[in-house]
Structure formats: structure tokens, C-alpha cells
Design an enzyme around this catalytic site. Structure first.
Site, PDB file in Angstrom:
ATOM      1  N   GLY A 103       0.823  -1.196   0.000  1.00  0.00           N
ATOM      2  CA  GLY A 103       0.000   0.000   0.000  1.00  0.00           C
ATOM      3  C   GLY A 103       0.858   1.248   0.000  1.00  0.00           C
ATOM      4  O   GLY A 103       2.070   1.211   0.254  1.00  0.00           O
ATOM      5  N   CYS A 104       0.220   2.385  -0.271  1.00  0.00           N
ATOM      6  CA  CYS A 104       0.959   3.643  -0.372  1.00  0.00           C
ATOM      7  C   CYS A 104       1.487   4.106   0.985  1.00  0.00           C
ATOM      8  O   CYS A 104       2.679   4.433   1.117  1.00  0.00           O
ATOM      9  CB  CYS A 104       0.080   4.710  -1.011  1.00  0.00           C
ATOM     10  SG  CYS A 104      -1.566   4.878  -0.276  1.00  0.00           S
ATOM     11  N   TYR A 105       0.635   4.124   2.002  1.00  0.00           N
ATOM     12  CA  TYR A 105       1.104   4.510   3.335  1.00  0.00           C
ATOM     13  C   TYR A 105       2.168   3.549   3.871  1.00  0.00           C
ATOM     14  O   TYR A 105       3.179   3.994   4.434  1.00  0.00           O
ATOM     15  CB  TYR A 105      -0.064   4.572   4.316  1.00  0.00           C
ATOM     16  CG  TYR A 105      -0.985   5.756   4.180  1.00  0.00           C
ATOM     17  CD1 TYR A 105      -0.513   7.062   4.318  1.00  0.00           C
ATOM     18  CD2 TYR A 105      -2.348   5.577   3.961  1.00  0.00           C
ATOM     19  CE1 TYR A 105      -1.375   8.147   4.230  1.00  0.00           C
ATOM     20  CE2 TYR A 105      -3.221   6.654   3.869  1.00  0.00           C
ATOM     21  CZ  TYR A 105      -2.726   7.934   3.999  1.00  0.00           C
ATOM     22  OH  TYR A 105      -3.584   9.010   3.918  1.00  0.00           O
ATOM     23  N   THR A 128       4.333   1.862   2.176  1.00  0.00           N
ATOM     24  CA  THR A 128       5.578   2.115   1.449  1.00  0.00           C
ATOM     25  C   THR A 128       6.317   3.300   2.049  1.00  0.00           C
ATOM     26  O   THR A 128       7.526   3.226   2.319  1.00  0.00           O
ATOM     27  CB  THR A 128       5.284   2.369  -0.036  1.00  0.00           C
ATOM     28  OG1 THR A 128       4.738   1.178  -0.610  1.00  0.00           O
ATOM     29  CG2 THR A 128       6.547   2.749  -0.787  1.00  0.00           C
ATOM     30  N   ALA A 129       5.608   4.400   2.256  1.00  0.00           N
ATOM     31  CA  ALA A 129       6.244   5.585   2.835  1.00  0.00           C
ATOM     32  C   ALA A 129       6.744   5.311   4.251  1.00  0.00           C
ATOM     33  O   ALA A 129       7.866   5.697   4.619  1.00  0.00           O
ATOM     34  CB  ALA A 129       5.260   6.754   2.835  1.00  0.00           C
TER      35      ALA A 129
END
Length: 342
Positions: free
Chosen positions: A155-157, A159-160
């Protein structure tokens, strides 16, 4: 050339994937599919996403059962930019042949099936596919990805957040008994292309959501190896994620130890950039990069790390391409970073 198709190509992530594959030196974009019920069925991708007009003229083909059953042996690569439930239902068929499947939904990211009932709202019934799936955090699990048939793109969160936290955890710098605190803001594109009141232009305002219950919290904790407190926010901008993370570190940790942890983790990973100033979204939006910067308070024993990514690229499409690169024996940055030698 490696034959590639995208299922769910009409959404923001699907369109970004199409653009990346269209320009890739080794992958060939052969077909784009959408749900048979999609309002975009039979349209050309460039007519749906104007920035691709005149570049990608492939039609958005309605996905039928016959096509679904043929893709696993007709294609080398299948990207799924589909809802979680669709990926869940289709995975056994799509992964039954020679094709390698890269799933950008959350349907195969976690091994605990109960998590899907608790956080995703559906009962996970594909135990065999779930067991096969490898987590596609490309800068950390490259060796696993290289031999996998099913890759669950993070997911995007996560990954960050994981890009910022894993170097610290792996180096043993995070103090026991203290939970890393992640506050992250995402652009509205993270909510998808489908119209909704909460993401409409006049309604969007900076706001926390999914507090202590967002589906990305168990994903971050599972692949970090420790619990976290994660609070996502919706921002009134189109794209990008900025995560600011506060970590209690061990008493003997100094700036040199932190610098070494990040350097060791990413010295051979050009997609991740260690900056000398606090990252901003303008530096990463439209790029495949994750930018990191940190500051340590040695007196209080706290470290603050900021991580910035494009949620549609490093948080989705470009990381999927990184994974595909690795799976087929290429450098992970191929087709994503254009290195120029003097």
C-alpha cells in the site's frame, strides 16, 4: 519483449501503470481490461485520461470469463489494479499459468486471513494463493520477489512508512516498549477515481480518518516487525504522501548510527533518496522516488523522520514496475530512472 496486460486500467493507478509500461524498454503493453460493467468499457485509454491522448490508443476491453481464463498463458505479466475482492476472486485463475501476477490491491499482502475480515470487510478464502504471495516492498524484499509468481504490491502509506522505519528497526536503534508514531497526509487520488462526496472538490479539507483502525496499520506492523500508531489524513491536493514519523531510540544512539543505518539500507537503491533537507511533495510527485530526511534529539532520545512519495507511483504503479523488473532479472529502476552520464 515481455507481454504485459493491465486489469483495471481505467483508474488512476492503472493509467499510470499503462504509461510506465508503454515507455519501458523491455515490457510490451498488449492489452488493457476493465470490468464489463465499467462506464469506460470500449473507450480508448487516452480518451479517459487526457494526458495519454495520442500516446496510448489501446481500448479498454471489457473483461469476460473467457478472457479471464486465457490470460494466464497468453501473457507473461498481469498487473491487477482492481478492488480487493476482485483480485481475491480472480487470483487462482490468473496465476494458474506462466504469467506472473502483480496485485496492487490489498488482497494478498498479509498472511493472517482474519485481518481481511477485520480490516477489509470480506472473508479471505484463497489460502493457497495467499501462501504463494510475496510482499513487494521492492527495496527490501528483492530476493523473494525474484522467484515469486504472485507479488502483492504494498500500500501507499506502508511504502512511505516502512521505507523510513525499516532501516532503524533492522539496525536495532528503536527503543523497546515504545511505539513509532506515524502521521501521514495523502492526496485525494488515494481515494480512487470513483465519485464520492468526501473526495469532491468543495468538500475536501485536511482531516484525520481511519484513526486507530486503518487497514494499512496491520500491514505496516507486520512488515516492520513491531506495532506502530498510524494516523492517516486526507489533504486537499491531488497526489503525494508526506509521512512524519516520531521514534524513541535507544540511549546510545547518535547521529552517526542513524546516518549509517540509512546509508547501509539504501546505498544500492537509487529509487530511495536520502536528502539534506526536509522533503516536500513537489520533489517526488510525478517521480518513482521516496525521499527521506531525519533529525535526532540526543537529549530527549527521539528521532523524527520524514518520508515523501507519489502515492500513485512509488506508492503503487512504479513500485509494481520495480517488482516486475526484479522478477525478470532487470535492475529495479529500469524504465523508471533515466541515468545520464557526463
Amino acid at each position: 519483449m515481455i507481454k504485459t496486460c493491465i486489469v483495471g486500467a481505467s483508474g488512476y493507478t492503472g493509467a499510470e501503470l499503462a504509461s510506465l509500461i508503454h515507455r519501458h524498454p523491455r515490457f510490451e503493453l498488449n492489452a488493457l481490461y476493465v470490468s464489463a460493467k465499467s462506464q469506460d468499457a470500449d473507450k480508448k485509454l487516452g480518451d479517459v485520461h487526457g494526458y495519454l491522448f495520442g500516446q496510448i490508443n489501446l481500448p479498454l476491453i471489457p473483461l469476460t470469463d473467457d478472457v479471464l481464463h486465457s490470460l494466464s498463458n497468453e501473457m507473461d505479466v498481469i498487473f491487477l489494479a482492481t478492488p480487493h475482492e476482485a483480485s481475491h476472486d480472480w487470483m487462482p485463475v490468473l496465476s494458474s499459468g506462466k504469467a506472473k501476477v502483480f496485485d496492487l490491491s490489498g488482497a494478498f499482502r498479509l498472511k493472517d486471513q482474519q485481518v481481511f475480515a477485520d480490516y477489509y470487510g470480506f472473508a479471505h478464502e484463497q489460502a493457497a494463493s495467499l501462501k504463494q504471495a510475496v510482499y513487494g516492498l521492492a527495496d527490501w524484499f528483492a530476493e523473494d520477489i525474484k522467484s515469486a509468481d504472485i507479488i502483492a504490491v504494498p500500500g501507499c502509506y506502508p511504502t512511505a512508512s516502512l521505507s523510513a522505519l525499516k532501516p532503524l528497526h533492522e539496525a536495532g536503534l528503536i527503543a523497546d516498549g515504545h511505539l513509532p508514531i506515524i502521521n501521514a497526509v495523502s492526496g485525494v487520488s488515494g481515494a480512487g477515481r470513483k465519485a464520492a462526496m468526501g473526495s469532491s472538490f468543495c468538500e475536501v479539507s485536511l482531516q484525520a480518518y481511519g484513526v486507530l483502525g486503518h487497514r494499512h496499520q496491520p500491514e505496516i506492523s507486520a512488515y516492520l516487525g513491531r506495532e506502530v500508531i498510524f494516523t492517516p489524513h486526507l489533504g486537499n491536493f491531488k497526489r503525494g504522501i508526506l509521512a512524519t514519523i516520531t521514534v524513541k531510540v535507544n540511549a546510545d544512539v547518535d547521529a552517526g548510527a542513524v546516518a549509517n543505518a540509512f546509508s547501509h539500507a539504501y546505498q544500492n537503491h537509487p529509487i530511495v533518496r536520502i536528502r539534506d533537507t526536509w522533503p516536500k511533495l513537489d520533489d517526488v510527485v510525478g517521480t518513482p522516488h521516496c525521499d527521506l530526511f531525519w533529525k535526532l534529539d540526543t537529549q530527549k532520545g527521539y528521532l523524527v523522520v520524514t518520508s515523501a512519495i507519489d502515492n500513485l507511483l512509488k506508492g503503487a504503479a512504479s513500485q509494481a514496475v520495480q517488482c516486475a523488473n526484479l522478477r525478470f532479472g532487470f535492475a529495479s529502476q529500469l524504465g523508471l530512472v533515466h541515468e545520464v552520464s557526463a
